[in-house]
Write a protein that holds these residues in place. Structure first.
Motif, PDB file in Angstrom:
ATOM      1  N   THR A 170       6.431  10.892   2.873  1.00 45.08           N
ATOM      2  CA  THR A 170       5.787   9.710   3.459  1.00 45.08           C
ATOM      3  C   THR A 170       4.842   8.986   2.490  1.00 45.08           C
ATOM      4  OG1 THR A 170       4.258  11.314   4.423  1.00 45.08           O
ATOM      5  CG2 THR A 170       5.854  10.298   5.923  1.00 45.08           C
ATOM      6  N   MET A 171       4.652   9.534   1.253  1.00 43.96           N
ATOM      7  CA  MET A 171       3.629   8.960   0.368  1.00 43.96           C
ATOM      8  C   MET A 171       3.921   7.512  -0.060  1.00 43.96           C
ATOM      9  SD  MET A 171       0.643   9.704  -0.432  1.00 43.96           S
ATOM     10  CE  MET A 171      -0.014  11.316  -0.869  1.00 43.96           C
ATOM     11  N   PRO A 172       5.161   7.153  -0.403  1.00 40.84           N
ATOM     12  CA  PRO A 172       5.383   5.736  -0.750  1.00 40.84           C
ATOM     13  C   PRO A 172       5.068   4.782   0.412  1.00 40.84           C
ATOM     14  CG  PRO A 172       7.208   7.069  -1.552  1.00 40.84           C
ATOM     15  CD  PRO A 172       6.376   7.970  -0.680  1.00 40.84           C
ATOM     16  N   ALA A 173       5.346   5.204   1.646  1.00 36.94           N
ATOM     17  CA  ALA A 173       5.035   4.364   2.815  1.00 36.94           C
ATOM     18  C   ALA A 173       3.525   4.179   2.942  1.00 36.94           C
ATOM     19  CB  ALA A 173       5.612   4.974   4.088  1.00 36.94           C
ATOM     20  N   ALA A 199       3.503   7.043   9.540  1.00 38.04           N
ATOM     21  CA  ALA A 199       2.774   7.102   8.264  1.00 38.04           C
ATOM     22  C   ALA A 199       2.191   5.731   7.934  1.00 38.04           C
ATOM     23  CB  ALA A 199       3.706   7.562   7.148  1.00 38.04           C
ATOM     24  N   ASP A 200       2.974   4.693   8.175  1.00 36.24           N
ATOM     25  CA  ASP A 200       2.548   3.322   7.920  1.00 36.24           C
ATOM     26  C   ASP A 200       1.305   2.992   8.769  1.00 36.24           C
ATOM     27  OD1 ASP A 200       3.652   0.366   7.007  1.00 36.24           O
ATOM     28  OD2 ASP A 200       2.829   0.319   9.044  1.00 36.24           O
ATOM     29  N   GLN A 201       1.389   3.328  10.042  1.00 36.71           N
ATOM     30  CA  GLN A 201       0.292   3.059  10.971  1.00 36.71           C
ATOM     31  C   GLN A 201      -0.972   3.833  10.570  1.00 36.71           C
ATOM     32  OE1 GLN A 201       0.346   0.739  13.087  1.00 36.71           O
ATOM     33  NE2 GLN A 201      -1.685   1.132  13.933  1.00 36.71           N
ATOM     34  N   TRP A 202      -0.769   5.125  10.248  1.00 39.86           N
ATOM     35  CA  TRP A 202      -1.906   5.963   9.844  1.00 39.86           C
ATOM     36  C   TRP A 202      -2.614   5.347   8.633  1.00 39.86           C
ATOM     37  CZ3 TRP A 202      -3.038   8.215   5.189  1.00 39.86           C
ATOM     38  CH2 TRP A 202      -4.175   9.024   5.182  1.00 39.86           C
ATOM     39  N   ALA A 203      -1.813   4.938   7.646  1.00 42.23           N
ATOM     40  CA  ALA A 203      -2.392   4.419   6.399  1.00 42.23           C
ATOM     41  C   ALA A 203      -3.136   3.102   6.634  1.00 42.23           C
ATOM     42  CB  ALA A 203      -1.293   4.230   5.353  1.00 42.23           C
ATOM     43  N   ARG A 204      -2.600   2.267   7.535  1.00 43.48           N
ATOM     44  CA  ARG A 204      -3.269   1.006   7.850  1.00 43.48           C
ATOM     45  C   ARG A 204      -4.650   1.268   8.470  1.00 43.48           C
ATOM     46  NH1 ARG A 204       0.287  -3.346   7.370  1.00 43.48           N
ATOM     47  NH2 ARG A 204       2.215  -2.403   6.690  1.00 43.48           N
ATOM     48  N   GLU A 205      -4.666   2.217   9.417  1.00 44.40           N
ATOM     49  CA  GLU A 205      -5.935   2.534  10.081  1.00 44.40           C
ATOM     50  C   GLU A 205      -6.920   3.160   9.108  1.00 44.40           C
ATOM     51  OE1 GLU A 205      -4.759   4.842  13.504  1.00 44.40           O
ATOM     52  OE2 GLU A 205      -3.746   3.103  14.393  1.00 44.40           O
ATOM     53  N   GLU A 206      -6.422   4.079   8.288  1.00 42.71           N
ATOM     54  CA  GLU A 206      -7.277   4.773   7.313  1.00 42.71           C
ATOM     55  C   GLU A 206      -7.874   3.771   6.312  1.00 42.71           C
ATOM     56  OE1 GLU A 206      -8.047   7.880   7.527  1.00 42.71           O
ATOM     57  OE2 GLU A 206      -8.975   8.291   5.574  1.00 42.71           O
ATOM     58  N   THR A 207      -7.062   2.843   5.842  1.00 47.36           N
ATOM     59  CA  THR A 207      -7.551   1.851   4.864  1.00 47.36           C
ATOM     60  C   THR A 207      -8.591   0.935   5.522  1.00 47.36           C
ATOM     61  OG1 THR A 207      -5.272   1.829   4.029  1.00 47.36           O
ATOM     62  CG2 THR A 207      -6.799   0.216   3.093  1.00 47.36           C
ATOM     63  N   THR A 208      -8.287   0.495   6.733  1.00 48.93           N
ATOM     64  CA  THR A 208      -9.225  -0.367   7.445  1.00 48.93           C
ATOM     65  C   THR A 208     -10.561   0.346   7.663  1.00 48.93           C
ATOM     66  OG1 THR A 208      -7.320  -1.306   8.577  1.00 48.93           O
ATOM     67  CG2 THR A 208      -9.456  -1.840   9.509  1.00 48.93           C
TER      68      THR A 208
END
Ligand code: MG
Length: 384
Positions: free
Chosen positions: A317-320, A368-377
């Motif tokens: 999931t890392m590239p996503a 993974a995409d959703q998690w990363a968006r929330e984490e970055t925000t």
């Protein structure tokens, strides 16, 4: 006559694709169009190209669109469902995807599932879900024809050769507007500086990605999926953007594709493939070009490049996660919420905080995409 669906018709790739179609009315016909939210331009395009289906992603603006084209006989759809209908139109031969960002994934998967050949400009589709996308293409025997200029170059250079004979791919990079900036100068980059690309005229997201060289990082991942995950990919900075990429074969012979930096060339190739059609565009004038230069990329000034290579090495999931964190960070920079150098820093932190898991189905990518968006925000809110 090739029948075409176009996803993302009001973006930079979409407009160029319609230009190619308009110049070759005997060869191509548009059957379906989708756009994000630019109602004015979309209505104009519908009027001109008369598709059977037109899908606007932004459902809030659909009534406005319907009003503008009420005199036309076209089925108007909206949202993700509308994009999927465009991508799977039963009579269509080729689906062109010029959607920006990860929104391109779902319609691309559906197009392949429906057995359509996919002319792909949206790099996120392969970056975030390469493994799943290739599986779908294999199942229905549909072909992915790259539109990204570098991958089109590799695809053209490979024409007729066996992929196993590649020693390495040489992916060229313009280096963007900050190619010659010092580390100190990179500290004070403003939005308007980053939006000023020396060679290519593109949308704002990809222009920022070119300036950080994340664009080349995403293309590195894209190349791995398109031309063999084990194939070595070397990145070389070539400021003039005339050689669009190269292949070195096992016998050390190198094949390159050259041309003017104009996206209509790779778009025309993807649409006409395996044939070629005449393009009424200026020829490359080599004598005027004079010199073509090459230099190694600087990973210290362009940390995004290394982050992308690392994400591909880690896989799963890392590239996503890399891609989603980048999308949020770039938007925050455009909104002037974070300084330029924090784009890479945020992505690095989000990648550090992520435990990669395998990609078995589409939902794994979306999670993974959703998690990363929330984490970055969250990180933007905490640190700025
Ligand atoms: Mg490119």
């Amino acid at each position: 006559m090739k029948k075409i669906s176009l996803l993302g018709s009001t973006g930079s790739i979409g407009v160029s694709t319609l230009d190619v179609v308009e110049r070759n009315p005997e060869s191509f016909q548009i059957l379906a169009l989708s756009a994000g939210s630019n109602v004015d331009l979309f209505a104009e395009q519908i009027r001109k190209f008369k598709p059977q289906i037109a899908a606007l992603f932004d459902s809030k603006k659909v009534s406005l669109l319907k009003e503008k084209i009420s005199d036309l006989d076209v089925e108007v759809l909206s949202g993700e469902k509308g994009m999927v209908s465009v991508a799977t139109h039963p009579e269509v031969d080729v689906v062109v995807s010029g959607v920006v960002g990860s929104a391109g994934l779902l319609p691309a998967i559906h197009a392949l599932k429906a057995g359509k050949n996919l002319a792909l400009a949206n790099k996120e589709t392969l970056v975030i879900a390469g493994e799943l996308v290739l599986k779908e293409a294999e199942k229905t025997n549909s072909q992915i024809i790259p539109i990204d200029s570098e991958h089109s170059a590799i695809f053209q250079a490979l024409n007729g050769e066996k992929q196993e004979r590649i020693k390495k791919i040489i992916l060229t990079a313009s280096g963007g507007p900050f190619r010659t900036y010092s580390l100190d100068q990179m500290e004070n980059i403003k939005v308007k500086d980053a939006l000023n690309h020396p060679n290519w005229d593109m949308g704002s997201k990809i222009t920022i990605d070119s300036s950080t060289m994340m664009n080349k990082g995403l293309e590195y991942i894209e190349a791995k999926w398109l031309f063999g995950i084990e194939t070595p990919v070397e990145i070389i900075v070539h400021a003039q953007s005339i050689i669009h990429s190269m292949i070195e074969f096992v016998d050390t012979s190198i094949m390159a594709q050259l041309g003017i930096p104009d996206m209509r060339v790779p778009i025309a190739y993807a649409l006409s493939y395996p044939d070629r059609f005449e393009c009424d565009l200026p020829s490359l004038d080599l004598a005027t070009m004079g010199n073509l230069t090459f230099e190694a990329p600087d990973f210290e000034r362009f940390p995004c490049l290394q982050l992308a290579i690392d994400a591909m090495d880690i896989g799963k999931t890392m590239p996503a996660v890399l891609n989603a964190a980048n999308e949020i960070a770039v938007q925050a920079f455009l909104d002037e919420l974070i300084p330029y150098k924090d784009i890479a820093e945020l992505i690095r932190m989000v990648m550090q905080n992520h435990s990669p898991s395998p990609l078995n189905e589409l939902q794994d990518v979306l999670d993974a995409d959703q998690w990363a968006r929330e984490e970055t925000t969250k990180l933007i809110t905490v640190t700025h």
